[in-house]
Design an enzyme around this catalytic site. Structure first.
Site, PDB file in Angstrom:
ATOM      1  N   ASN A  67       0.836  -1.179  -0.086  1.00 44.76           N
ATOM      2  CA  ASN A  67       0.006   0.060   0.119  1.00 44.76           C
ATOM      3  C   ASN A  67       0.845   1.302   0.260  1.00 44.76           C
ATOM      4  O   ASN A  67       0.270   2.238  -0.364  1.00 44.76           O
ATOM      5  CB  ASN A  67      -0.900  -0.082   1.080  1.00 44.76           C
ATOM      6  CG  ASN A  67      -0.335  -0.257   2.582  1.00 44.76           C
ATOM      7  OD1 ASN A  67       0.461  -1.311   2.804  1.00 44.76           O
ATOM      8  ND2 ASN A  67      -0.589   0.593   3.533  1.00 44.76           N
ATOM      9  N   HIS A  68       2.090   1.349   0.525  1.00 38.24           N
ATOM     10  CA  HIS A  68       2.958   2.269   0.644  1.00 38.24           C
ATOM     11  C   HIS A  68       3.849   2.632  -0.624  1.00 38.24           C
ATOM     12  O   HIS A  68       4.548   3.534  -0.934  1.00 38.24           O
ATOM     13  CB  HIS A  68       3.906   2.130   1.836  1.00 38.24           C
ATOM     14  CG  HIS A  68       3.089   2.547   3.046  1.00 38.24           C
ATOM     15  ND1 HIS A  68       2.743   3.807   3.116  1.00 38.24           N
ATOM     16  CD2 HIS A  68       2.820   1.848   4.088  1.00 38.24           C
ATOM     17  CE1 HIS A  68       2.141   3.769   4.651  1.00 38.24           C
ATOM     18  NE2 HIS A  68       2.159   2.406   5.192  1.00 38.24           N
ATOM     19  N   HIS A 151       0.520  -9.124   0.355  1.00 37.30           N
ATOM     20  CA  HIS A 151       0.650  -7.947   1.463  1.00 37.30           C
ATOM     21  C   HIS A 151      -0.841  -7.685   1.962  1.00 37.30           C
ATOM     22  O   HIS A 151      -1.545  -7.158   1.171  1.00 37.30           O
ATOM     23  CB  HIS A 151       1.103  -6.730   0.473  1.00 37.30           C
ATOM     24  CG  HIS A 151       1.746  -5.692   1.102  1.00 37.30           C
ATOM     25  ND1 HIS A 151       2.889  -5.660   1.932  1.00 37.30           N
ATOM     26  CD2 HIS A 151       1.158  -4.374   1.573  1.00 37.30           C
ATOM     27  CE1 HIS A 151       3.166  -4.562   2.743  1.00 37.30           C
ATOM     28  NE2 HIS A 151       1.958  -3.676   2.619  1.00 37.30           N
ATOM     29  N   HIS A 176       3.281  -6.706   5.533  1.00 36.86           N
ATOM     30  CA  HIS A 176       2.566  -5.579   5.847  1.00 36.86           C
ATOM     31  C   HIS A 176       2.302  -5.179   7.407  1.00 36.86           C
ATOM     32  O   HIS A 176       2.430  -4.176   7.798  1.00 36.86           O
ATOM     33  CB  HIS A 176       0.975  -5.676   5.175  1.00 36.86           C
ATOM     34  CG  HIS A 176       0.105  -4.424   5.304  1.00 36.86           C
ATOM     35  ND1 HIS A 176       0.213  -2.998   5.205  1.00 36.86           N
ATOM     36  CD2 HIS A 176      -1.073  -4.327   6.249  1.00 36.86           C
ATOM     37  CE1 HIS A 176      -0.551  -2.156   5.453  1.00 36.86           C
ATOM     38  NE2 HIS A 176      -1.418  -3.152   6.386  1.00 36.86           N
TER      39      HIS A 176
HETATM   40 FE   FE2 Z   1       4.949  -2.432   5.530  1.00 36.13          FE
HETATM   41 FE   FE2 Z   2       1.870  -2.268   3.961  1.00 35.36          FE
END
Ligand code: FE2
Ligand code: FE2
Length: 260
Positions: A67-68, A151, A176
């Site tokens: 997500n990052h 993730h 994650h």
């Molecule tokens: Fe992470």
């Molecule tokens: Fe993450």
């Protein structure tokens, strides 16, 4: 064949422990391939082109994301030019980069790395299960080793993916949450590579304050108790292949290295 997967590398302490320890570990354990999640390697949020090159220069063969992956705007232009830097495959069609990398390991084995992201308690992106089917269908038959970085937030979604891909890939590992789990089958989280003196890698004072006052806050990378959390996957090279003709995993071992 021995493959090392390094859990989410957080900020400069995470990069430092990889720089200090990876080469010796690779030599001692005769590791053929190194994969790492790099989504938090730039001060905890995202990855920059310079940091991606730095990590790839330390002996990491493939970097996965999450997500990052999108946090740093300069990565958008860079992603199409560095195939060894993945982002989850199930983000919308048209996003830059790819979630699948094909390469040849040091021992000559052709391998694939697939990066997926879960949807439970996370952004509502495309279905990772159907996306896994599509991406695996692209693999040529000579790809003998396949690792999936799932993730995701929940252990259930990661374990479900492990079973869904059983017989089709060599290993499914989770990233994650930054908290290592003790399930050496599908590893639902490899854990974090960075400082454990805070809250999932970030400074604890600011996180506690935000839980109490609920106000927007800036988070910095924590300090202290720097660990490198990884798993070592060993394949059964002489044994029977799985239903898709891929190497099967003989063992998965959690490794925790410390420098403090
Ligand atoms: Fe992470
Ligand atoms: Fe993450």
């Amino acid at each position: 064949m021995r493959v090392l997967f390094i859990g989410d590398i957080v900020g400069s302490p995470g990069r430092q422990i990889v720089r200090d320890r990876l080469a010796d570990l690779v030599a001692q354990r005769q590791i053929d391939l190194v994969i790492a999640n790099g989504e938090n390697s730039a001060s905890g949020f995202g990855i920059t082109p310079r940091i991606a090159q730095e990590l790839l220069g330390m002996g990491i063969d493939v970097l996965s994301g999450g997500n990052h992956s999108w946090d740093r705007k300069e990565i958008m232009e860079y992603l199409p030019h560095e195939p060894r830097l993945l982002r989850p495959a199930n983000f919308p069609e048209g996003n830059p980069g790819s979630g699948l990398y094909l390469g040849t390991a040091k021992n000559g084995v052709r391998y694939g790395v697939l990066n997926l992201q879960g949807r439970v308690f996370m952004a509502p992106i495309d279905d990772p299960f159907r996306k896994a089917d599509c991406e695996l269908a692209k693999l040529p038959p000579d790809v003998a080793f396949v690792l999936v970085d799932m993730h995701a937030e929940t252990t259930s979604e990661k374990i479900a993916m492990g079973w869904y891909l059983d017989g089709r890939v060599t290993a499914v590992v989770g990233t994650h949450t930054h908290v290592a789990t003790a399930d050496e089958h599908v590893i639902t989280d490899v854990g974090m590579t960075g400082p454990h003196g805070g809250v999932i890698g970030m400074d604890k004072e600011a996180i506690i304050k935000k839980f109490i006052d609920g106000l927007p806050a800036r988070f910095d990378v924590a300090a202290g108790d720097v660990q490198m959390n990884c798993v070592l996957i060993e394949t059964d090279d002489a044994g029977p292949r799985n239903a898709s003709g891929r190497l099967t995993a003989r063992s998965i071992e959690r490794l925790r290295l410390r420098i403090d």
